[in-house]
Scaffold this active site. Structure first.
Site, PDB file in Angstrom:
ATOM      1  N   GLU A 240      -3.707  -5.544   0.991  1.00 25.18           N
ATOM      2  CA  GLU A 240      -5.045  -5.314   0.417  1.00 25.18           C
ATOM      3  C   GLU A 240      -5.014  -5.405  -1.110  1.00 25.18           C
ATOM      4  O   GLU A 240      -5.516  -4.514  -1.809  1.00 25.18           O
ATOM      5  CB  GLU A 240      -5.642  -3.984   0.890  1.00 25.18           C
ATOM      6  CG  GLU A 240      -6.124  -4.047   2.332  1.00 25.18           C
ATOM      7  CD  GLU A 240      -7.221  -3.042   2.638  1.00 25.18           C
ATOM      8  OE1 GLU A 240      -8.404  -3.356   2.387  1.00 25.18           O
ATOM      9  OE2 GLU A 240      -6.897  -1.948   3.128  1.00 25.18           O
TER      10      GLU A 240
ATOM     11  N   ASP B  44       1.648   2.221   8.906  1.00 26.06           N
ATOM     12  CA  ASP B  44       2.402   1.286   8.061  1.00 26.06           C
ATOM     13  C   ASP B  44       3.863   1.352   8.496  1.00 26.06           C
ATOM     14  O   ASP B  44       4.448   2.437   8.548  1.00 26.06           O
ATOM     15  CB  ASP B  44       2.250   1.674   6.590  1.00 26.06           C
ATOM     16  CG  ASP B  44       0.801   1.659   6.156  1.00 26.06           C
ATOM     17  OD1 ASP B  44       0.325   0.606   5.705  1.00 26.06           O
ATOM     18  OD2 ASP B  44       0.129   2.714   6.310  1.00 26.06           O
TER      19      ASP B  44
ATOM     20  N   ASP C 274       1.004  -3.194   6.763  1.00 26.31           N
ATOM     21  CA  ASP C 274      -0.034  -2.348   7.352  1.00 26.31           C
ATOM     22  C   ASP C 274      -0.368  -2.932   8.714  1.00 26.31           C
ATOM     23  O   ASP C 274      -1.026  -3.969   8.793  1.00 26.31           O
ATOM     24  CB  ASP C 274      -1.265  -2.324   6.437  1.00 26.31           C
ATOM     25  CG  ASP C 274      -2.392  -1.490   7.021  1.00 26.31           C
ATOM     26  OD1 ASP C 274      -2.236  -0.972   8.154  1.00 26.31           O
ATOM     27  OD2 ASP C 274      -3.443  -1.376   6.355  1.00 26.31           O
TER      28      ASP C 274
ATOM     29  N   ASN D 209      -2.058  -1.338  11.123  1.00 25.62           N
ATOM     30  CA  ASN D 209      -3.287  -0.791  11.685  1.00 25.62           C
ATOM     31  C   ASN D 209      -3.111  -0.434  13.158  1.00 25.62           C
ATOM     32  O   ASN D 209      -4.036  -0.583  13.968  1.00 25.62           O
ATOM     33  CB  ASN D 209      -4.460  -1.750  11.476  1.00 25.62           C
ATOM     34  CG  ASN D 209      -5.138  -1.545  10.126  1.00 25.62           C
ATOM     35  OD1 ASN D 209      -5.431  -0.415   9.733  1.00 25.62           O
ATOM     36  ND2 ASN D 209      -5.382  -2.634   9.413  1.00 25.62           N
TER      37      ASN D 209
ATOM     38  N   ASN E 220       0.189  -0.445   1.231  1.00 29.15           N
ATOM     39  CA  ASN E 220      -1.189  -0.949   1.164  1.00 29.15           C
ATOM     40  C   ASN E 220      -1.839  -0.269  -0.037  1.00 29.15           C
ATOM     41  O   ASN E 220      -2.047   0.944  -0.032  1.00 29.15           O
ATOM     42  CB  ASN E 220      -1.951  -0.626   2.460  1.00 29.15           C
ATOM     43  CG  ASN E 220      -3.413  -1.084   2.393  1.00 29.15           C
ATOM     44  OD1 ASN E 220      -4.049  -1.012   1.348  1.00 29.15           O
ATOM     45  ND2 ASN E 220      -3.941  -1.530   3.521  1.00 29.15           N
TER      46      ASN E 220
ATOM     47  N   ASP F  72      -5.423   5.049  -0.144  1.00 25.47           N
ATOM     48  CA  ASP F  72      -5.424   5.923   1.041  1.00 25.47           C
ATOM     49  C   ASP F  72      -4.126   5.775   1.849  1.00 25.47           C
ATOM     50  O   ASP F  72      -3.843   6.615   2.695  1.00 25.47           O
ATOM     51  CB  ASP F  72      -6.679   5.726   1.911  1.00 25.47           C
ATOM     52  CG  ASP F  72      -7.062   4.280   2.122  1.00 25.47           C
ATOM     53  OD1 ASP F  72      -6.421   3.370   1.540  1.00 25.47           O
ATOM     54  OD2 ASP F  72      -8.021   4.042   2.879  1.00 25.47           O
ATOM     55  N   HIS F  73      -3.348   4.735   1.554  1.00 30.91           N
ATOM     56  CA  HIS F  73      -2.015   4.575   2.157  1.00 30.91           C
ATOM     57  C   HIS F  73      -0.948   4.973   1.133  1.00 30.91           C
ATOM     58  O   HIS F  73      -1.183   4.930  -0.079  1.00 30.91           O
ATOM     59  CB  HIS F  73      -1.748   3.120   2.530  1.00 30.91           C
ATOM     60  CG  HIS F  73      -2.675   2.562   3.558  1.00 30.91           C
ATOM     61  ND1 HIS F  73      -2.282   2.266   4.837  1.00 30.91           N
ATOM     62  CD2 HIS F  73      -3.985   2.209   3.475  1.00 30.91           C
ATOM     63  CE1 HIS F  73      -3.301   1.752   5.505  1.00 30.91           C
ATOM     64  NE2 HIS F  73      -4.340   1.709   4.715  1.00 30.91           N
TER      65      HIS F  73
END
Length: 254
Positions: A34, A216, A145, A147, A7, A245-246
């Site tokens: 994303e 992930d 991802d 989540n 991501n 951030d991933h």
DNA sequence: ATGGCGCGCGCAGCGCGA
């Protein structure tokens, strides 16, 4: 065969890091989430120059998935059946018989919110889609991802996160439902311990303190799981300037 | 208890992510 997911939180911003990572790791597949850009603005030329074909399913500002591959894609699907959903979160492609399902599963924001209900509904539709896909494609990988932190060992502070979005029981049950159709969490084929995460908040020095979540995932069908020889989380891109951030997760198959 | 960072949009400050 190396298959990875990342991501990138804006492909426009992260393209140099993606190109550098491709050159370094040379995966056969990289599933991106994303991307946050419309298809007309996808950096296809730069990625093709790096030696990869591109399939992409994007939109302005939000969401967006893309699958980069050495072998071009066929049988491309960009929608889950049974809903007219404008959010671009799915990209299914086939490459020499290997089926790649790249997903950006909704975040859910907060338990019992409209976005949470949308997440659970999306997971229901994914479950139905996956069931049909597994009948057609024995060699299948569902990655992206999710989540969802599947278990407490995937959470740096399980007590603080208990019952919250990403860790709630309905989400974890939906994740288990995907596994029950015949998928294996590639990372857990090799590592049973905690402290292994794929996402860390930008705030509070979360990465430095390893306050993260493993959300992930690379899920492999039986046929591919038997051939899986490694699955690793590469945290080095998270150390770069302006990181996502991933961080990437990569699985290797013999 | 709140926001804390980074992104997009668009030119201020908000929505969103997780």
């Amino acid at each position: 065969m190396k298959i990875a997911t990342w991501n990138v939180n804006s492909l426009r911003v992260r393209l140099p890091q993606v190109l550098a990572w491709l050159a370094l790791e040379k995966p056969d597949f990289l599933a991106l989430q994303e991307t946050k850009l419309p298809d007309a603005e996808f950096p296809q030329a730069e990625i093709e120059t790096a030696g990869y074909h591109c399939a992409f399913n994007g939109q302005k500002t939000y969401n967006g998935v893309a699958t980069l591959s050495r072998v071009p894609a066929t049988q491309t699907v960009m929608e889950l059946p049974g809903a007219n959903d404008p959010q671009r979160r799915l990209l299914a492609t086939t490459h020499n018989g290997v089926r790649i399902l790249n997903v950006y599963i909704p975040n859910g924001q907060e338990v019992d919110s409209d976005k949470y209900r949308y997440k659970l509904d999306w997971l229901d539709r994914l479950q139905e889609f996956l069931e049909a896909e597994l009948e057609e494609f024995p060699e299948l990988v569902l990655l992206g991802d999710f989540n969802i932190a599947p278990e407490d060992r995937d959470v740096h502070d399980p007590q603080a996160w208990a019952g919250h979005v990403l860790c709630s029981n309905p989400e974890r049950e939906a994740f288990q439902g995907l596994l029950d159709l015949g998928l294996h969490d590639a990372f857990r084929l090799f590592e049973s311990g905690g402290d292994h995460y794929s996402w860390w908040d930008y705030r509070q020095g979360a990465f430095r303190r390893n306050h993260g979540l493993r959300i992930d995932h690379i899920l492999a069908s039986h046929a591919l799981a038997e051939r899986c020889v490694a699955c690793t989380i590469d945290s080095t891109p998270r150390k770069h300037e302006r990181p996502s951030d991933h961080t990437p997760v990569m699985a290797q198959f013999k």
